[in-house]
Design an enzyme around this catalytic site. Structure first.
Site, PDB file in Angstrom:
ATOM      1  N   ASN A   1       0.690  -1.058   0.010  1.00 42.17           N
ATOM      2  CA  ASN A   1       0.037   0.051   0.106  1.00 42.17           C
ATOM      3  C   ASN A   1       0.922   1.430   0.139  1.00 42.17           C
ATOM      4  OD1 ASN A   1      -1.882   1.999   0.412  1.00 42.17           O
ATOM      5  ND2 ASN A   1      -2.298   1.342   2.549  1.00 42.17           N
TER       6      ASN A   1
ATOM      7  N   LYS B   1      -0.109   4.147  -0.262  1.00 44.78           N
ATOM      8  CA  LYS B   1      -0.770   5.503   0.168  1.00 44.78           C
ATOM      9  C   LYS B   1      -0.345   6.763  -0.463  1.00 44.78           C
ATOM     10  CE  LYS B   1      -0.382   3.294   4.691  1.00 44.78           C
ATOM     11  NZ  LYS B   1      -0.239   3.272   6.162  1.00 44.78           N
TER      12      LYS B   1
ATOM     13  N   HIS C   1      -9.644   1.018   4.693  1.00 47.72           N
ATOM     14  CA  HIS C   1      -8.288   1.170   5.448  1.00 47.72           C
ATOM     15  C   HIS C   1      -8.811   2.137   6.736  1.00 47.72           C
ATOM     16  CE1 HIS C   1      -4.409   2.501   6.454  1.00 47.72           C
ATOM     17  NE2 HIS C   1      -3.801   1.302   5.799  1.00 47.72           N
TER      18      HIS C   1
ATOM     19  N   GLU D   1      -7.114   4.428   7.619  1.00 45.02           N
ATOM     20  CA  GLU D   1      -7.043   5.840   7.573  1.00 45.02           C
ATOM     21  C   GLU D   1      -8.006   6.549   6.812  1.00 45.02           C
ATOM     22  OE1 GLU D   1      -3.108   5.648   5.653  1.00 45.02           O
ATOM     23  OE2 GLU D   1      -2.170   4.856   7.214  1.00 45.02           O
TER      24      GLU D   1
ATOM     25  N   GLU E   1      -5.388  -5.165  10.448  1.00 47.91           N
ATOM     26  CA  GLU E   1      -4.428  -4.377  10.459  1.00 47.91           C
ATOM     27  C   GLU E   1      -4.669  -3.487  12.089  1.00 47.91           C
ATOM     28  OE1 GLU E   1      -2.423  -2.808   6.730  1.00 47.91           O
ATOM     29  OE2 GLU E   1      -4.176  -1.669   7.020  1.00 47.91           O
TER      30      GLU E   1
ATOM     31  N   GLY F   1       2.285   2.105  10.792  1.00 48.76           N
ATOM     32  CA  GLY F   1       3.248   3.331  10.625  1.00 48.76           C
ATOM     33  C   GLY F   1       3.824   3.905  11.797  1.00 48.76           C
TER      34      GLY F   1
ATOM     35  N   SER G   1       3.147  -2.273  10.212  1.00 48.01           N
ATOM     36  CA  SER G   1       4.592  -2.248  10.476  1.00 48.01           C
ATOM     37  C   SER G   1       5.420  -3.730  10.045  1.00 48.01           C
ATOM     38  CB  SER G   1       5.192  -1.818  11.917  1.00 48.01           C
ATOM     39  OG  SER G   1       4.571  -0.450  12.152  1.00 48.01           O
TER      40      SER G   1
HETATM   41  P1  PGA Z   1       2.791   0.225   7.650  1.00 48.81           P
HETATM   42  O1  PGA Z   1       1.294   0.589   6.997  1.00 48.81           O
HETATM   43  O2  PGA Z   1       3.322  -1.004   7.025  1.00 48.81           O
HETATM   44  O3  PGA Z   1       3.594   1.444   7.072  1.00 48.81           O
HETATM   45  O4  PGA Z   1       2.609   0.141   9.049  1.00 48.81           O
HETATM   46  C1  PGA Z   1       0.552  -0.738   6.778  1.00 48.81           C
HETATM   47  C2  PGA Z   1      -0.979  -0.096   6.052  1.00 48.81           C
HETATM   48  O5  PGA Z   1      -1.342   0.781   6.609  1.00 48.81           O
HETATM   49  O6  PGA Z   1      -1.554  -0.876   5.360  1.00 48.81           O
END
Ligand code: PGA
Length: 243
Positions: free
Chosen positions: A6, A8, A83, A85, A153, A159, A189
Site C-alpha cells: 500500500n 498510500k 483502510h 486511515e 491491521e 506506521g 509495520s
Molecule cells: P505500515 O502500513 O506497514 O507502514 O505500518 C500498513 C498499512 O497501513 O497498510
C-alpha cells in the site's frame, strides 16, 4: 500467500523496476496499491494492481471518488476498502465499507477489506467486539466471496514501528476466520525482519505492507519470505509433524 504493498499518498518506486525485481519471485501473489495517478503505469508494467479505494456506484456526481468500472477500464484488478486511515480521517463507516466491497466484487474486482482495533479498544478488552462488528458488516454484504480477502491491521501498529506479536496476529486472524472463512493478511509495520515470523502463523495468509513497500528491495524480500512460507512448513504443520 498474498503480499500487497500500500503506497498510500506516496509516489512509490518505479513500476518497471519493481516488476523486473518481482519477476524473480515466484510462489506468491504480489499486489501493488499505488496512488490513482500511477495505476495505469503499474498495470502497463505488468504488476497486479489494486486501487486504494473504490466507490459503490459505477458513475455519478461523487467528486473525488473512483468507480469499479473506471478501474476495470484501466486494467486494475481490485481495490483496498476500509483502510483505517479512510475510517479515521475521512469518516468511512462499516456500512459504507461493506457497500464499497460488495459493489467492487460484483463488478469483477478483487477486494482487500481492512479491519482492526485501536489501542484504546484493545486495552479496554473490546478487540473481539470491534472486529466482529467490522467483519460482520463485510460478511453480510459480500458473504465468503472468492475474490474477497481480509486484512487485519491493528491501528496501533500502522506506521508506528510497533508490530503485533505473531501470537497476537494469530489469535486475531483465527477469530476473523471464525466469522468469515476467507484468507486474512496481517498489516501494521511489516518489515523484512519480522515478515517471516508473522507469516509462520497458521492463519496468517500474507501481508499488507505500507512503509516497507516503498522500497523495491524490502518489498521483494517480504514477498520472498511469503513465497518460502507458501512452500515450507507453517507452525501448525510442524506441530502436527511432531505429534
Ligand atoms: P505500515 O502500513 O506497514 O507502514 O505500518 C500498513 C498499512 O497501513 O497498510
Amino acid at each position: 500467500m498474498i503480499v500487497a504493498g500500500n503506497w498510500k499518498m506516496f509516489h512509490g518506486p518505479d513500476p518497471d523496476a519493481l516488476a523486473a525485481r518481482l519477476a524473480g519471485v515466484t510462489g506468491v501473489d504480489a499486489i501493488v496499491c499505488p496512488p490513482y495517478t500511477s495505476l495505469a503505469r503499474c498495470v502497463e508494467a505488468g504488476l497486479t494492481t489494486y486501487a486504494q479505494n473504490v466507490h459503490w456506484e459505477n458513475e455519478g456526481a461523487y467528486t473525488g471518488e473512483i468507480s469499479p468500472s473506471l478501474l476495470l477500464g484501466l486494467g486494475v484488478a481490485g481495490s483496498l476498502v476500509g483502510h483505517s486511515e479512510r475510517r479515521l480521517y475521512f469518516g468511512e463507516t462499516d456500512a459504507g465499507v461493506a457497500r464499497r466491497a460488495q459493489a467492487a466484487l460484483q463488478a469483477g474486482l478483487g477486494v482487500i477489506a481492512c479491519v482492526g482495533e485501536t489501542q484504546e479498544e484493545r486495552d479496554s478488552g473490546d478487540m473481539e467486539t470491534v472486529l466482529r462488528i467490522q467483519v460482520d458488516a463485510i460478511r453480510d454484504a459480500c458473504g465468503p466471496h472468492l475474490r474477497l480477502v481480509i486484512a487485519y491491521e491493528p491501528v496501533w501498529a500502522i506506521g508506528t514501528g510497533r508490530t503485533a506479536t505473531p501470537e497476537m496476529a494469530q489469535e486475531a486472524h483465527a477469530f476473523i476466520k471464525s466469522l468469515l472463512d476467507r484468507p486474512v493478511l496481517y498489516g501494521g509495520s511489516v518489515k523484512p525482519d519480522n515478515a517471516d515470523e508473522l507469516m509462520s502463523q497458521p492463519d496468517v495468509d500474507g501481508a499488507l505492507v505500507g512503509g516497507a513497500s516503498l522500497d523495491i528491495e524490502s518489498f521483494a524480500s517480504i514477498c520472498q519470505a511469503a513465497a518460502a512460507r507458501a512452500e515450507g512448513p507453517k507452525q501448525s504443520d510442524t506441530t502436527e509433524g511432531l505429534a
